[in-house]
Design an enzyme around this catalytic site. Structure first.
Site, PDB file in Angstrom:
ATOM      1  N   LYS A 171       0.844  -8.459   2.965  1.00 21.20           N
ATOM      2  CA  LYS A 171      -0.375  -8.863   2.250  1.00 21.20           C
ATOM      3  C   LYS A 171      -0.108  -9.031   0.761  1.00 21.20           C
ATOM      4  CE  LYS A 171      -2.284  -4.442   0.881  1.00 21.20           C
ATOM      5  NZ  LYS A 171      -3.450  -3.712   0.490  1.00 21.20           N
ATOM      6  N   LYS A 204       1.580   4.987   0.750  1.00 25.87           N
ATOM      7  CA  LYS A 204       1.744   5.253  -0.686  1.00 25.87           C
ATOM      8  C   LYS A 204       2.640   6.457  -0.932  1.00 25.87           C
ATOM      9  CE  LYS A 204      -2.061   2.718  -2.545  1.00 25.87           C
ATOM     10  NZ  LYS A 204      -3.482   2.603  -2.368  1.00 25.87           N
ATOM     11  N   LYS A 209      -0.851  -5.808  -5.642  1.00 21.99           N
ATOM     12  CA  LYS A 209      -0.269  -5.626  -6.978  1.00 21.99           C
ATOM     13  C   LYS A 209       1.106  -4.992  -6.899  1.00 21.99           C
ATOM     14  CE  LYS A 209      -4.798  -5.172  -8.760  1.00 21.99           C
ATOM     15  NZ  LYS A 209      -5.895  -4.212  -8.867  1.00 21.99           N
TER      16      LYS A 209
HETATM   17  P1  TYM Z   1      -8.336  -1.977  -4.171  1.00 21.48           P
HETATM   18  O1  TYM Z   1      -8.384  -2.105  -5.632  1.00 21.48           O
HETATM   19  O2  TYM Z   1      -7.038  -1.637  -3.545  1.00 21.48           O
HETATM   20  O3  TYM Z   1      -8.821  -3.306  -3.475  1.00 21.48           O
HETATM   21  C1  TYM Z   1     -10.067  -3.864  -3.822  1.00 21.48           C
HETATM   22  C2  TYM Z   1     -10.568  -4.780  -2.727  1.00 21.48           C
HETATM   23  O4  TYM Z   1      -9.675  -5.881  -2.542  1.00 21.48           O
HETATM   24  C3  TYM Z   1      -9.348  -5.978  -1.164  1.00 21.48           C
HETATM   25  N1  TYM Z   1      -7.983  -6.480  -1.035  1.00 21.48           N
HETATM   26  C4  TYM Z   1      -7.631  -7.428  -0.160  1.00 21.48           C
HETATM   27  N2  TYM Z   1      -8.348  -8.096   0.759  1.00 21.48           N
HETATM   28  C5  TYM Z   1      -7.700  -9.022   1.499  1.00 21.48           C
HETATM   29  N3  TYM Z   1      -6.376  -9.293   1.347  1.00 21.48           N
HETATM   30  C6  TYM Z   1      -5.615  -8.647   0.438  1.00 21.48           C
HETATM   31  N4  TYM Z   1      -4.342  -8.950   0.278  1.00 21.48           N
HETATM   32  C7  TYM Z   1      -6.238  -7.648  -0.362  1.00 21.48           C
HETATM   33  N5  TYM Z   1      -5.810  -6.818  -1.352  1.00 21.48           N
HETATM   34  C8  TYM Z   1      -6.895  -6.101  -1.741  1.00 21.48           C
HETATM   35  C9  TYM Z   1      -9.462  -4.561  -0.616  1.00 21.48           C
HETATM   36  O5  TYM Z   1      -9.664  -4.570   0.778  1.00 21.48           O
HETATM   37  C10 TYM Z   1     -10.675  -4.064  -1.371  1.00 21.48           C
HETATM   38  O6  TYM Z   1     -11.867  -4.497  -0.741  1.00 21.48           O
HETATM   39  N6  TYM Z   1     -10.324   1.773  -1.847  1.00 21.48           N
HETATM   40  C11 TYM Z   1     -10.850   0.523  -2.441  1.00 21.48           C
HETATM   41  C12 TYM Z   1     -11.647   0.808  -3.695  1.00 21.48           C
HETATM   42  C13 TYM Z   1     -12.839   1.634  -3.430  1.00 21.48           C
HETATM   43  C14 TYM Z   1     -13.965   1.279  -2.624  1.00 21.48           C
HETATM   44  C15 TYM Z   1     -14.835   2.400  -2.688  1.00 21.48           C
HETATM   45  C16 TYM Z   1     -14.311   0.151  -1.906  1.00 21.48           C
HETATM   46  C17 TYM Z   1     -13.048   2.880  -3.896  1.00 21.48           C
HETATM   47  N7  TYM Z   1     -14.267   3.340  -3.448  1.00 21.48           N
HETATM   48  C18 TYM Z   1     -16.070   2.388  -1.990  1.00 21.48           C
HETATM   49  C19 TYM Z   1     -15.545   0.150  -1.222  1.00 21.48           C
HETATM   50  C20 TYM Z   1     -16.395   1.259  -1.276  1.00 21.48           C
HETATM   51  C21 TYM Z   1      -9.668  -0.399  -2.674  1.00 21.48           C
HETATM   52  O7  TYM Z   1      -8.929  -0.664  -1.819  1.00 21.48           O
HETATM   53  O8  TYM Z   1      -9.447  -0.904  -3.864  1.00 21.48           O
END
Ligand code: TYM
Length: 358
Positions: A223, A116, A226
């Site tokens: 992958k 990032k 967004k």
């Molecule tokens: P975020 O919003 O980036 O993603 C949310 C969830 O979606 C999954 N994900 C995917 N899984 C498989 N293939 C993909 N292409 C893909 N894109 C997104 C991510 O692995 C995630 O599970 N950091 C976390 C948010 C968070 C969180 C937490 C999660 C904040 N605090 C505590 C668990 C526990 C995240 O990546 O959000």
């Protein structure tokens, strides 16, 4: 609903826009699947959303749309605690306390930070800057650049706090989050051993025995995400969705029987495996192996199978979004429940760290 003898599951999704198939297969589908058997806690990570592109005009709408998508996909507020991260102020305080036990070096070496930060600074990874040392120099060199903020660096601390403050042991997430979970375990162990306590259990990822998934995009590599602009969203209407799938990158087709799959085609098969029946997958695998495959047919089938998953969800989203009173009831109830355990953990932590009231 929170029950004392059940294992605690917790996960969240950042409030950065609508949910896509990566979020669904990596996270949301698993949330829905475990609701009956665990003490489930699912939240909308609005504070994490501030680490990149803070947009006050959009943030609340993003929180609302994810909440509606959670509910439309089948999360049940009677079974799961559903809350907004910023409604639990104990998280912000614990984030400050835990940061005292986190090293900047380990944060700077986190893959998601490197990706990032590089993106924000317009740096392409290369052989010259790929080492940790080169990267650190580069970032420190650009330290006046506010596009890489300290919140982005400490993203893993905040995520660890989300998990540890609820003492969760099972965290359903996609493959890209495994490094953050590893850090969470490390921070938990470090805190426990520094103070000689057993405050935090060590959480692990949760895939019910399966492997963690990485949902690919439609653009041939990497992958679905967004910021990659390659997403199929749960709210895409059938016309938009079909068009996206039909435009997915392919190759010139297998040139000889049993050829290996190129990355774009392997990605289409990964999506097919997630959404279609084993018979359909086998049909197209056999057709690829004997060179009779027509990618247009595969894409048509894939689009219809994705629509079978997303249509019932999409049809519920707008009705739920329109019911403001319901949405607000859900998150108020969720915040109340989430704050109870969070307040207990925070107070234990303050005590352990020697913070006492007069
Ligand atoms: P975020 O919003 O980036 O993603 C949310 C969830 O979606 C999954 N994900 C995917 N899984 C498989 N293939 C993909 N292409 C893909 N894109 C997104 C991510 O692995 C995630 O599970 N950091 C976390 C948010 C968070 C969180 C937490 C999660 C904040 N605090 C505590 C668990 C526990 C995240 O990546 O959000």
């Amino acid at each position: 609903m929170a029950e004392q003898n059940k294992e605690i599951v917790l996960s969240g999704i950042r409030a950065t826009g609508n949910l896509h198939l990566g979020n669904y297969y990596g996270a949301l589908r698993k949330f829905v699947a475990v609701q009956d058997d665990y003490d489930c806690n699912f939240f909308i990570a609005d504070l994490h959303a501030l680490t990149t592109n803070p947009d006050p005009a959009q943030l609340h709408a993003n929180v609302k749309s994810i909440l509606a998508e959670y509910l439309a996909a089948g999360l049940d507020p009677e079974k799961s605690t559903i809350f907004v991260q910023s409604d639990v102020p104990e998280i912000a305080e614990m984030y400050l306390l835990l940061n005292m036990h986190v090293g900047i070096g380990e944060l700077m070496r986190t893959t998601s930070f490197k990706d990032k930060a590089r993106k924000a600074l317009g740096i392409t990874p290369s052989a010259d800057n790929d080492s940790d040392e080169a990267f650190e120099k580069e970032i420190i060199g650009a330290a006046t650049n506010k596009r890489v903020n300290a919140g982005l660096l400490t993203y893993p601390t905040l995520m660890a706090v989300d998990i540890l403050i609820q003492k969760a042991t099972k965290v359903p997430v996609g493959k890209d989050q495994l490094q953050h979970l590893e850090l969470t375990r490390r921070f938990a162990r470090r805190f426990n051993s520094f103070y000689g306590v057993e405050l935090f259990p060590e959480p692990s990822d949760f895939n019910f025995g399966g492997a963690p998934v990485k949902v690919p995009g439609l653009d041939g590599s990497g992958k679905m995400g967004k910021s990659e602009g390659n997403c199929i969203y749960l709210i895409d209407d059938p016309k938009v969705l079909r068009k996206k799938v039909m435009r997915a990158v392919t190759d010139e087709g297998p040139q000889a029987p049993d050829s290996p799959l190129s990355e774009p085609i392997a990605n289409l098969f990964t999506l097919l495996e997630l959404t279609s029946t084993p018979e359909v997958v086998k049909h197209f695998r056999d057709a690829y192996a004997d060179c009779s495959i027509r990618y247009g047919d595969l894409k048509k089938q894939l689009a219809e199978d994705i629509l079978a998953v997303t249509t019932p969800i999409r049809e519920r989203i707008n009705d739920i979004l329109a019911d403001e009173a319901y949405l607000s009831r859900v998150v108020k109830m969720g915040a109340e429940r989430a704050r109870e355990r969070a307040a207990n953990t925070l107070s234990e932590m303050r005590h352990i760290m020697g913070i006492r009231k007069f």
